[in-house]
Design a protein around this motif. Structure first.
Motif, PDB file in Angstrom:
ATOM      1  N   GLU A 122     -10.961   2.093  -3.025  1.00 28.96           N
ATOM      2  CA  GLU A 122      -9.511   1.859  -3.134  1.00 28.96           C
ATOM      3  C   GLU A 122      -9.173   1.039  -4.375  1.00 28.96           C
ATOM      4  OE1 GLU A 122      -7.925   0.621   0.695  1.00 28.96           O
ATOM      5  OE2 GLU A 122      -7.599   2.755   1.112  1.00 28.96           O
ATOM      6  N   ARG A 156      -8.622   8.551   3.373  1.00 33.45           N
ATOM      7  CA  ARG A 156      -8.056   8.663   4.710  1.00 33.45           C
ATOM      8  C   ARG A 156      -9.086   8.304   5.778  1.00 33.45           C
ATOM      9  NH1 ARG A 156      -3.176  11.220   5.195  1.00 33.45           N
ATOM     10  NH2 ARG A 156      -3.297  10.139   7.162  1.00 33.45           N
ATOM     11  N   GLU A 216      -3.397  13.610  -2.367  1.00 28.67           N
ATOM     12  CA  GLU A 216      -2.568  12.517  -2.906  1.00 28.67           C
ATOM     13  C   GLU A 216      -3.451  11.364  -3.360  1.00 28.67           C
ATOM     14  OE1 GLU A 216      -1.657  13.883   0.233  1.00 28.67           O
ATOM     15  OE2 GLU A 216      -0.413  15.261  -0.931  1.00 28.67           O
ATOM     16  N   HIS A 217      -4.745  11.601  -3.486  1.00 24.53           N
ATOM     17  CA  HIS A 217      -5.680  10.576  -3.942  1.00 24.53           C
ATOM     18  C   HIS A 217      -5.647   9.341  -3.040  1.00 24.53           C
ATOM     19  CE1 HIS A 217      -6.213  13.020  -7.549  1.00 24.53           C
ATOM     20  NE2 HIS A 217      -4.914  13.185  -7.484  1.00 24.53           N
ATOM     21  N   GLN A 218      -5.774   9.602  -1.764  1.00 18.27           N
ATOM     22  CA  GLN A 218      -5.847   8.522  -0.776  1.00 18.27           C
ATOM     23  C   GLN A 218      -7.178   8.625  -0.048  1.00 18.27           C
ATOM     24  OE1 GLN A 218      -2.654  10.232   1.345  1.00 18.27           O
ATOM     25  NE2 GLN A 218      -1.082   8.877   0.519  1.00 18.27           N
ATOM     26  N   LEU A 254      -0.333  11.206  -8.685  1.00 18.76           N
ATOM     27  CA  LEU A 254      -0.665   9.868  -8.216  1.00 18.76           C
ATOM     28  C   LEU A 254      -1.394   8.984  -9.225  1.00 18.76           C
ATOM     29  CD1 LEU A 254       0.217   8.549  -5.627  1.00 18.76           C
ATOM     30  CD2 LEU A 254       0.352  11.013  -5.480  1.00 18.76           C
ATOM     31  N   PRO A 255      -2.428   9.483  -9.919  1.00 18.63           N
ATOM     32  CA  PRO A 255      -3.103   8.571 -10.863  1.00 18.63           C
ATOM     33  C   PRO A 255      -2.152   8.048 -11.944  1.00 18.63           C
ATOM     34  CG  PRO A 255      -4.495  10.448 -10.374  1.00 18.63           C
ATOM     35  CD  PRO A 255      -3.151  10.739  -9.765  1.00 18.63           C
ATOM     36  N   PRO A 302      -4.685  -5.753  -4.904  1.00 18.32           N
ATOM     37  CA  PRO A 302      -4.864  -6.160  -3.513  1.00 18.32           C
ATOM     38  C   PRO A 302      -5.261  -7.625  -3.393  1.00 18.32           C
ATOM     39  CG  PRO A 302      -6.163  -4.189  -4.023  1.00 18.32           C
ATOM     40  CD  PRO A 302      -5.658  -4.737  -5.316  1.00 18.32           C
ATOM     41  N   MET A 332       1.253  -0.716 -10.480  1.00 15.50           N
ATOM     42  CA  MET A 332      -0.119  -1.089 -10.141  1.00 15.50           C
ATOM     43  C   MET A 332      -0.151  -2.162  -9.068  1.00 15.50           C
ATOM     44  SD  MET A 332      -3.268  -1.652 -12.710  1.00 15.50           S
ATOM     45  CE  MET A 332      -3.076   0.017 -13.313  1.00 15.50           C
ATOM     46  N   TYR A 333      -0.958  -1.860  -8.064  1.00 15.97           N
ATOM     47  CA  TYR A 333      -1.101  -2.757  -6.917  1.00 15.97           C
ATOM     48  C   TYR A 333      -2.377  -3.568  -7.110  1.00 15.97           C
ATOM     49  CZ  TYR A 333      -2.489  -3.781  -2.029  1.00 15.97           C
ATOM     50  OH  TYR A 333      -2.925  -4.362  -0.881  1.00 15.97           O
ATOM     51  N   LEU A 389      -8.910   3.599  -6.948  1.00 16.12           N
ATOM     52  CA  LEU A 389      -7.699   4.410  -6.758  1.00 16.12           C
ATOM     53  C   LEU A 389      -6.453   3.675  -7.255  1.00 16.12           C
ATOM     54  CD1 LEU A 389      -8.261   6.009  -3.215  1.00 16.12           C
ATOM     55  CD2 LEU A 389      -8.327   7.167  -5.424  1.00 16.12           C
ATOM     56  N   VAL A 390      -6.347   2.375  -6.925  1.00 16.56           N
ATOM     57  CA  VAL A 390      -5.127   1.679  -7.354  1.00 16.56           C
ATOM     58  C   VAL A 390      -5.120   1.444  -8.862  1.00 16.56           C
ATOM     59  CG1 VAL A 390      -4.638   0.573  -5.152  1.00 16.56           C
ATOM     60  CG2 VAL A 390      -6.016  -0.636  -6.831  1.00 16.56           C
ATOM     61  N   ARG A 423       0.143   5.483 -10.333  1.00 13.59           N
ATOM     62  CA  ARG A 423      -0.517   4.208 -10.028  1.00 13.59           C
ATOM     63  C   ARG A 423      -0.921   3.460 -11.302  1.00 13.59           C
ATOM     64  NH1 ARG A 423      -4.171   6.988  -5.599  1.00 13.59           N
ATOM     65  NH2 ARG A 423      -2.694   7.042  -3.859  1.00 13.59           N
ATOM     66  N   VAL A 480       1.425   4.497  -2.430  1.00 10.64           N
ATOM     67  CA  VAL A 480       1.012   5.670  -1.656  1.00 10.64           C
ATOM     68  C   VAL A 480      -0.495   5.685  -1.374  1.00 10.64           C
ATOM     69  CG1 VAL A 480       1.619   8.082  -1.279  1.00 10.64           C
ATOM     70  CG2 VAL A 480       2.751   6.816  -3.055  1.00 10.64           C
ATOM     71  N   LEU A 481      -1.056   4.501  -1.158  1.00 11.73           N
ATOM     72  CA  LEU A 481      -2.457   4.446  -0.758  1.00 11.73           C
ATOM     73  C   LEU A 481      -2.570   4.909   0.693  1.00 11.73           C
ATOM     74  CD1 LEU A 481      -4.834   3.664  -2.429  1.00 11.73           C
ATOM     75  CD2 LEU A 481      -4.595   1.311  -1.679  1.00 11.73           C
ATOM     76  N   ASP A 482      -1.488   4.684   1.445  1.00 14.22           N
ATOM     77  CA  ASP A 482      -1.342   5.272   2.773  1.00 14.22           C
ATOM     78  C   ASP A 482      -0.178   6.250   2.686  1.00 14.22           C
ATOM     79  OD1 ASP A 482      -3.279   3.486   3.745  1.00 14.22           O
ATOM     80  OD2 ASP A 482      -1.755   1.949   4.084  1.00 14.22           O
ATOM     81  N   PRO A 483      -0.208   7.298   3.503  1.00 11.93           N
ATOM     82  CA  PRO A 483       0.897   8.261   3.444  1.00 11.93           C
ATOM     83  C   PRO A 483       2.221   7.587   3.808  1.00 11.93           C
ATOM     84  CG  PRO A 483      -0.890   9.060   4.850  1.00 11.93           C
ATOM     85  CD  PRO A 483      -1.201   7.634   4.522  1.00 11.93           C
ATOM     86  N   GLY A 509      -5.754   3.777 -10.833  1.00 20.04           N
ATOM     87  CA  GLY A 509      -5.382   5.063 -11.420  1.00 20.04           C
ATOM     88  C   GLY A 509      -6.475   6.112 -11.389  1.00 20.04           C
ATOM     89  N   ALA A 510      -7.553   5.850 -10.641  1.00 21.96           N
ATOM     90  CA  ALA A 510      -8.627   6.842 -10.557  1.00 21.96           C
ATOM     91  C   ALA A 510      -8.161   8.038  -9.733  1.00 21.96           C
ATOM     92  CB  ALA A 510      -9.857   6.226  -9.903  1.00 21.96           C
ATOM     93  N   THR A 511      -8.666   9.218 -10.076  1.00 26.12           N
ATOM     94  CA  THR A 511      -8.461  10.369  -9.203  1.00 26.12           C
ATOM     95  C   THR A 511      -9.395  10.212  -8.006  1.00 26.12           C
ATOM     96  OG1 THR A 511     -10.211  11.638 -10.229  1.00 26.12           O
ATOM     97  CG2 THR A 511      -8.035  11.847 -11.205  1.00 26.12           C
ATOM     98  N   ARG A 552       0.841  -1.207   0.000  1.00 29.54           N
ATOM     99  CA  ARG A 552       0.000   0.000   0.000  1.00 29.54           C
ATOM    100  C   ARG A 552       0.872   1.250   0.000  1.00 29.54           C
ATOM    101  NH1 ARG A 552      -5.459  -0.275   1.516  1.00 29.54           N
ATOM    102  NH2 ARG A 552      -5.268   1.774   2.443  1.00 29.54           N
TER     103      ARG A 552
END
Lengths: 218, 268
Positions: free
Chosen positions: B163, B258, B254-256, A76-77, A87, A84-85, B166-167, A80, A55-58, B169-171, A51
């Motif tokens: 998520e 939280r 950062e597109h996370q 980021l997009p 899960p 590519m992660y 997001l992974v 990623r 950078v899914l987590d800081p 590549g989505a904003t 993750r």
């Protein structure tokens, strides 16, 4: 091969849960053609490392770079879409498998590409599934089918680095072998690298060239 | 000023208090255990209303814009805080988000109504401003707490989907706009429902009050229509603002996602 610039370079990465460092000082590089196994006992933070790599987590400590640029420099997009992660828990979005595969091309970052049914069907065939797999309803997939969907959904976007978290955990032995073969083929393309975790040490030995033991970074 | 309605004396008030005995009796007979909280609630209601009666009586004699605006700000602040207190989860800044949303939405809508529609002279005439603001605030508060709650719960239940996007590549907007939309929709539903059945199922309190006070029903209805549009606009603006602010906080630049910012209410 060793002379090529690293695709992914990780320096001194650290992750804290409360006051406790799960791991710190994690540094490694992934070069083209690399396939690295990430090993550690469960609960040691393998998933959290992956993750962090996207950078899914800081990032609490350290630095990640892809082709020399930080994720923020990539945006980021875009980052990623290259690193590519996938899960462990494969999630199907709304609709059929095909809807799932197609709808990611609506994302701004992938809009210049197009869904390639032929490529997907070739992969499906390699995995022992027919084109009818595309018509299955996403929410009714078994765990293993969802993992296949998640893997194909990532592969079709043509990332350069794949981070696979237990990619075959819900698959039978025969399909697992086919996924491994597919990955092997995928890695042979230029500028590709992969990292994977698995509870199956045999698989790690079969698939990966070297290993990173998170236990060394406590 | 001549009253063309029957004023209620303290003796009559006491008589009406007997009605609470219906609730108390029922609670005792069925062992609902509500007797105590019923009495406390009834007592609070009476004391709060009597007090606000005195405050309003004093307020309506004020001819100072600053005093009226100060009272209005206090009302809006209370509404902003109460809206958050009804949600199940919290994040840092949630009270500010709610305050900002309530304040801007109610100020815009009430200001427009006072100056543009009803054209009250002076614009801050407390006899108009305070009750109308109160009605807008009450509904905006409801909408905000519903919308916020839905947004936060939606992020939690849809975490994996968000998520996953997001992974890929989505904003953050691509990943979460469904949640933003459904939160705003949920927040608006009570207002839309109440407009739909208004006059058929419910006779709104303000209109009833004006009619009791001797106003011409047609005039009372017109006020009610203006108020309903104010309420609808106020709620929409407030919900929109608060959900967007929460979105910007819980989905980082950062597109996370939280979710670590969220905590259960009362766990501070």
């Amino acid at each position: 091969m060793e002379l090529s610039l690293p695709l992914l370079s990780v320096k001194n990465l650290g992750r804290q849960l409360g006051d406790r460092w799960l791991w710190r000082g994690v540094s490694f590089e992934l070069r083209a053609g690399d396939c690295m196994g990430l090993v550690a006992p469960s609960g040691a933070g393998k998933t959290l490392l992956m993750r962090n790599l996207v950078v899914l987590d800081p990032i609490q400590q350290g630095e990640v770079r892809f082709e020399g640029k930080t994720p923020a420099e990539w945006e980021l997009p875009a980052y990623r879409s290259r690193v590519m992660y996938v899960p462990q828990r494969a999630i199907a979005l709304d609709g059929t498998v095909q809807d799932n595969l197609k709808q990611v091309f609506d994302l701004a970052i992938h809009r210049q590409r197009q869904f390639q049914p032929d490529t997907v069907c070739t992969w499906l065939k390699q995995l022992g599934r027919g084109p009818e797999f595309l018509n299955l309803t996403g929410s009714r997939l078994s765990g293993g089918e969802a993992q296949i969907l998640a893997l194909l959904r990532a592969l079709q976007l043509d990332p350069q680095v794949l981070l696979l978290d237990e990619p075959t955990a819900s698959l039978d032995a025969a399909t697992t072998a086919k996924v491994e073969a597919l990955l092997h083929d995928w890695l042979r393309q230029p500028e590709r690298a992969c990292m994977l975790t698995s509870h199956d040490t045999e698989q790690i030995r079969r698939v990966t060239h070297r290993q990173l033991n998170l236990g060394d970074f406590v | 000023m001549e009253n063309n309605y029957i004023a209620i004396g303290y003796g009559q008030l006491a008589l009406s208090a007997l009605l609470i005995l219906v609730n108390v009796g029922l609670s005792a007979a069925l062992r609902l255990g509500l007797g105590r909280s019923l009495l406390v609630a009834a007592l609070r209601m009476v004391v709060q209303l009597l007090l606000i009666g005195f405050v309003l009586e004093w307020l309506f004699t004020q001819d100072n814009a600053l005093v009226v605006v100060a009272i209005a700000l206090v009302m809006a602040a209370i509404a902003g805080v109460s809206a958050v207190n009804r949600t199940q989860r919290r994040f840092g800044g949630i009270y500010w988000h709610s305050l900002l949303s309530v304040l801007s939405a109610s100020a815009l809508v009430t200001g427009f109504a006072m100056v543009g529609i009803i054209r009250v002279q002076p614009w801050y005439d407390p006899q108009y401003l305070i009750p109308m603001l109160g009605m807008v605030l009450g509904n905006t508060l409801n909408g905000i707490s519903l919308g916020l709650d839905r947004f936060m719960e939606g992020l939690i239940t849809q975490r994996d989907q968000i998520e996953t996007l997001l992974v890929l590549g989505a904003t953050r907007w691509e990943a979460a706009h469904d949640q933003v939309r459904s939160a705003i929709r949920v927040g608006m539903i009570p207002t839309i429902n109440s407009m739909t059945v208004m006059g058929l199922v419910s006779l709104p309190g303000m209109m009833t009050g004006q009619i009791l006070a001797g106003a011409n029903p047609i005039d009372a209805v017109r006020y009610q229509i203006v108020i309903m549009f104010m309420i609808a606009a106020g709620a929409a603006l407030g919900i929109f603002a608060v959900v967007l602010l929460a979105y910007r906080r819980l989905l980082s630049p950062e597109h996370q996602l939280r979710l670590d910012y969220l905590e259960k209410a009362g766990h501070r």
